[in-house]
Design an enzyme around this catalytic site. Structure first.
Site, mmCIF file in Angstrom:
data_model
loop_
_atom_site.group_PDB
_atom_site.id
_atom_site.type_symbol
_atom_site.label_atom_id
_atom_site.label_comp_id
_atom_site.label_asym_id
_atom_site.label_seq_id
_atom_site.Cartn_x
_atom_site.Cartn_y
_atom_site.Cartn_z
ATOM 1 N N SER A 41 -3.206 -1.790 15.904
ATOM 2 C CA SER A 41 -2.563 -2.984 16.422
ATOM 3 C C SER A 41 -1.173 -2.698 16.967
ATOM 4 O O SER A 41 -0.403 -1.932 16.384
ATOM 5 C CB SER A 41 -2.448 -4.048 15.334
ATOM 6 O OG SER A 41 -3.717 -4.513 14.988
ATOM 7 N N HIS A 88 1.452 -10.086 15.445
ATOM 8 C CA HIS A 88 0.742 -10.143 14.168
ATOM 9 C C HIS A 88 1.079 -8.958 13.270
ATOM 10 O O HIS A 88 0.878 -9.010 12.058
ATOM 11 C CB HIS A 88 -0.762 -10.271 14.385
ATOM 12 C CG HIS A 88 -1.458 -9.011 14.729
ATOM 13 N ND1 HIS A 88 -1.820 -8.676 16.011
ATOM 14 C CD2 HIS A 88 -1.870 -7.973 13.952
ATOM 15 C CE1 HIS A 88 -2.436 -7.507 16.008
ATOM 16 N NE2 HIS A 88 -2.469 -7.052 14.781
ATOM 17 N N ASP A 128 0.637 -12.714 21.544
ATOM 18 C CA ASP A 128 0.770 -11.734 20.454
ATOM 19 C C ASP A 128 1.759 -10.638 20.854
ATOM 20 O O ASP A 128 1.384 -9.518 21.174
ATOM 21 C CB ASP A 128 -0.612 -11.147 20.164
ATOM 22 C CG ASP A 128 -0.680 -10.401 18.840
ATOM 23 O OD1 ASP A 128 0.314 -10.427 18.092
ATOM 24 O OD2 ASP A 128 -1.739 -9.803 18.556
#
Length: 276
Positions: free
Chosen positions: A233, A83, A136
């Site tokens: 992230s 992402h 992910d």
């Protein structure tokens, strides 16, 4: 950025670009833009495999253009969250980002030490789906090898590092307060690997997310207080000296009953080997 519900920075946060807007709202869907909340400063020598993904063209000069984290798992192989390279974070197709860099060995993003490596190749998992957040993972291949001391081994299936209760640490430059207060220097937070049942109860497939124990691992504290957050992230979750997860998503940052969710490294190790 953490897919969130939030990107990760050591103070517990979610994905960075999207996080700037999300951090001003109530806990939303799980994303990966987090900063380490409830953490403390880390020395780069303690975690030399922790890297920053950066683009000054998109995110400015102030913090070297950092927007996500990552981990070095081989001489030329860096892993991060898929992402992080999405349109939602970058505002464009990642192929259009001409100054994408992996910053190695830089603790304080306001400085110029360490090395900024351009990417020779980028692979983003085509199976990653933002709705359920499974898979992910993205792999960045560097054109020049980093020293062996800058790499961390990946935990395989059945590794003790995944056992509930194991001490773990998450690293990042993300939001440290949950209000857009991004760190300039690397931070870390001590958390615990949690039982899959804990995350299944927290994220049963409702609006806050769907936890899948086959591809995800859960970490935090029972009462909250420490977590990744926006901007964290793609950053590493480490236990027993091995990489067990990458900051992926969560609801809010460091909220009791809403632990951080990470990409389970053992579930994507074959993909990393195939594309590294």
């Amino acid at each position: 950025m953490r897919t969130s519900l939030r990107p990760l920075l050591v103070v517990l946060v979610v994905p960075l670009a999207a996080a700037l807007a999300m951090v001003l709202t109530a806990p939303a869907p799980a994303t990966a833009d987090r900063v380490v909340i409830g953490g403390h400063p880390a020395r780069m020598v303690e975690a030399p495999w922790t890297v920053a993904l950066a683009s000054r063209a998109l995110f400015g000069e102030k913090r070297s253009g950092q927007f996500c984290g990552g981990a070095v798992v081989g001489p030329t192989t860096v892993v991060t969250a898929a992402h992080c390279l999405s349109r939602g974070v970058l505002g464009m197709d990642w192929r259009q980002v001409k100054d994408l860099r992996v910053i190695v060995g830089r603790n304080d993003l306001r400085k110029s030490d360490g090395v900024e490596y351009p990417t020779a190749r980028v692979w983003v998992n085509p199976e990653y789906e933002g709705d359920n957040r499974a898979g992910d993972i993205a792999v960045l291949t560097l054109g020049v090898a980093v020293p062996a001391a800058y790499t961390i081994p990946m935990a395989g299936s059945g590794d003790r590092a995944y056992r509930p209760g194991e001490k773990a640490a998450v690293y990042g430059w993300g939001d440290t307060q949950g209000d857009g207060s991004y760190a300039s220097a690397l931070r870390t937070a001590s958390v615990q690997v949690l039982a899959d049942t804990v995350c299944e109860r927290a994220y049963p497939g409702n609006a806050e997310g769907d936890y899948d124990p086959r591809s995800m691992v859960c970490a935090g504290l029972p009462d909250g207080g420490r977590d990744a957050c926006q901007g964290d992230s793609g950053g590493p979750l480490v236990a027993r000296g091995r990489l067990v997860g990458l900051v992926s998503w969560g609801s809010g940052c460091a909220v009791a009953g809403r632990p951080g969710v990470y990409t389970r490294i053992s579930a994507v190790a074959d993909l990393v080997a195939a594309h590294g």
